[in-house]
Design a protein around this motif. Structure first.
Motif, PDB file in Angstrom:
ATOM      1  N   MET A   1      -2.242  -3.102   7.976  1.00 25.06           N
ATOM      2  CA  MET A   1      -2.029  -3.697   6.661  1.00 25.06           C
ATOM      3  C   MET A   1      -2.056  -2.616   5.581  1.00 25.06           C
ATOM      4  O   MET A   1      -1.234  -2.644   4.655  1.00 25.06           O
ATOM      5  N   LEU A   2      -2.964  -1.676   5.682  1.00 30.60           N
ATOM      6  CA  LEU A   2      -3.020  -0.587   4.709  1.00 30.60           C
ATOM      7  C   LEU A   2      -1.728   0.230   4.723  1.00 30.60           C
ATOM      8  O   LEU A   2      -1.224   0.622   3.673  1.00 30.60           O
ATOM      9  N   MET A   3      -1.174   0.461   5.903  1.00 33.25           N
ATOM     10  CA  MET A   3       0.100   1.189   5.980  1.00 33.25           C
ATOM     11  C   MET A   3       1.225   0.374   5.352  1.00 33.25           C
ATOM     12  O   MET A   3       2.101   0.934   4.677  1.00 33.25           O
ATOM     13  N   ASN A   4       1.179  -0.947   5.503  1.00 36.19           N
ATOM     14  CA  ASN A   4       2.171  -1.817   4.862  1.00 36.19           C
ATOM     15  C   ASN A   4       1.986  -1.861   3.349  1.00 36.19           C
ATOM     16  O   ASN A   4       2.968  -1.874   2.599  1.00 36.19           O
ATOM     17  N   VAL A   5       0.735  -1.879   2.898  1.00 38.11           N
ATOM     18  CA  VAL A   5       0.457  -1.824   1.453  1.00 38.11           C
ATOM     19  C   VAL A   5       0.978  -0.512   0.893  1.00 38.11           C
ATOM     20  O   VAL A   5       1.604  -0.480  -0.173  1.00 38.11           O
ATOM     21  N   ARG A   6       0.742   0.571   1.598  1.00 41.54           N
ATOM     22  CA  ARG A   6       1.239   1.893   1.181  1.00 41.54           C
ATOM     23  C   ARG A   6       2.753   1.851   0.997  1.00 41.54           C
ATOM     24  O   ARG A   6       3.282   2.316  -0.015  1.00 41.54           O
ATOM     25  N   GLN A   7       3.465   1.286   1.960  1.00 44.37           N
ATOM     26  CA  GLN A   7       4.919   1.189   1.882  1.00 44.37           C
ATOM     27  C   GLN A   7       5.353   0.271   0.734  1.00 44.37           C
ATOM     28  O   GLN A   7       6.298   0.577   0.014  1.00 44.37           O
ATOM     29  N   HIS A   8       4.660  -0.832   0.564  1.00 39.15           N
ATOM     30  CA  HIS A   8       4.970  -1.780  -0.510  1.00 39.15           C
ATOM     31  C   HIS A   8       4.825  -1.104  -1.879  1.00 39.15           C
ATOM     32  O   HIS A   8       5.690  -1.250  -2.751  1.00 39.15           O
ATOM     33  N   ILE A   9       3.750  -0.357  -2.058  1.00 38.67           N
ATOM     34  CA  ILE A   9       3.525   0.330  -3.336  1.00 38.67           C
ATOM     35  C   ILE A   9       4.598   1.391  -3.561  1.00 38.67           C
ATOM     36  O   ILE A   9       5.122   1.523  -4.669  1.00 38.67           O
ATOM     37  N   ARG A  10       4.949   2.124  -2.528  1.00 40.64           N
ATOM     38  CA  ARG A  10       6.023   3.120  -2.656  1.00 40.64           C
ATOM     39  C   ARG A  10       7.325   2.468  -3.115  1.00 40.64           C
ATOM     40  O   ARG A  10       8.016   2.986  -3.990  1.00 40.64           O
ATOM     41  N   GLN A  11       7.675   1.360  -2.499  1.00 46.06           N
ATOM     42  CA  GLN A  11       8.906   0.656  -2.873  1.00 46.06           C
ATOM     43  C   GLN A  11       8.830   0.155  -4.311  1.00 46.06           C
ATOM     44  O   GLN A  11       9.792   0.258  -5.065  1.00 46.06           O
ATOM     45  N   HIS A  12       7.680  -0.365  -4.683  1.00 52.94           N
ATOM     46  CA  HIS A  12       7.474  -0.859  -6.042  1.00 52.94           C
ATOM     47  C   HIS A  12       7.621   0.281  -7.049  1.00 52.94           C
ATOM     48  O   HIS A  12       8.280   0.128  -8.084  1.00 52.94           O
ATOM     49  N   LEU A  13       7.025   1.431  -6.743  1.00 52.66           N
ATOM     50  CA  LEU A  13       7.130   2.587  -7.635  1.00 52.66           C
ATOM     51  C   LEU A  13       8.560   3.101  -7.711  1.00 52.66           C
ATOM     52  O   LEU A  13       9.039   3.484  -8.784  1.00 52.66           O
ATOM     53  N   ALA A  14       9.252   3.102  -6.582  1.00 53.61           N
ATOM     54  CA  ALA A  14      10.654   3.558  -6.560  1.00 53.61           C
ATOM     55  C   ALA A  14      11.521   2.636  -7.418  1.00 53.61           C
ATOM     56  O   ALA A  14      12.381   3.102  -8.175  1.00 53.61           O
ATOM     57  N   GLN A  15      11.319   1.339  -7.330  1.00 54.88           N
ATOM     58  CA  GLN A  15      12.079   0.385  -8.142  1.00 54.88           C
ATOM     59  C   GLN A  15      11.782   0.578  -9.624  1.00 54.88           C
ATOM     60  O   GLN A  15      12.681   0.528 -10.456  1.00 54.88           O
TER      61      GLN A  15
END
Length: 159
Positions: A137-151
């Motif tokens: 889940m932490l790895m998924n949160v990490r990816q989610h935050i990266r995508q959010h920051l990229a957007q």
């Protein structure tokens, strides 16, 4: 590389649900993700009064002990909703606290493992055969935050 975490005072202890990072969800302030998670076992049950008790106990260990009490009535859909509840708590924690968000992002693509010797669902267990759902889940949160920051960066560039 693999990053192992478990105790709050050890490296990457901020990944633990016991870390002292309050979250606010639906107008309620929770001292830790552990408080939030354990309290939600009792939503809609005859033991629903425990939610406020768990919310107000001093430590995440007290919250965990109350939430794990097998003599209490857990919600019947707990197995179906526990991952969603954990996701909401963990994501909120890392969106709320920029300092630990940066620690999470700085892990790059490293595998993250909750090195719990007793938890074979959320952690890896004593023999490393556990499911490690919290690490995943932490790895998924990490990816989610990266995508959010990229957007967010794309929106700034588009202006």
């Amino acid at each position: 590389m693999t990053i192992y975490f478990y105790k709050v005072e050890e490296p990457y202890g901020c990944f633990s649900n016991f870390s002292p990072h309050p979250i606010q969800i639906d107008g309620w302030c929770w001292q830790t993700v552990e408080h939030y998670y354990q309290a939600h076992k009792f939503v809609g049950t005859t033991d629903e009064a425990l939610i406020r008790t768990i919310k107000n106990v001093s430590t995440p260990m007290e919250a965990a002990l109350l939430g794990r009490d097998r003599t209490r009535n857990h919600r019947p859909d707990w197995e179906q909703v526990k991952q969603q509840i954990m996701w909401r708590g963990v994501l909120t924690k890392f969106l709320t606290h920029p300092d630990i968000q940066q620690i999470l992002l700085n892990t790059g693509e490293d595998v993250i493992v909750e090195d719990s010797p007793t938890d074979y669902y959320w952690g890896c267990g004593e023999d490393q055969t556990g499911e490690n759902h919290l690490g995943k889940m932490l790895m998924n949160v990490r990816q989610h935050i990266r995508q959010h920051l990229a957007q967010a960066n794309c929106k700034l560039v588009d202006r």
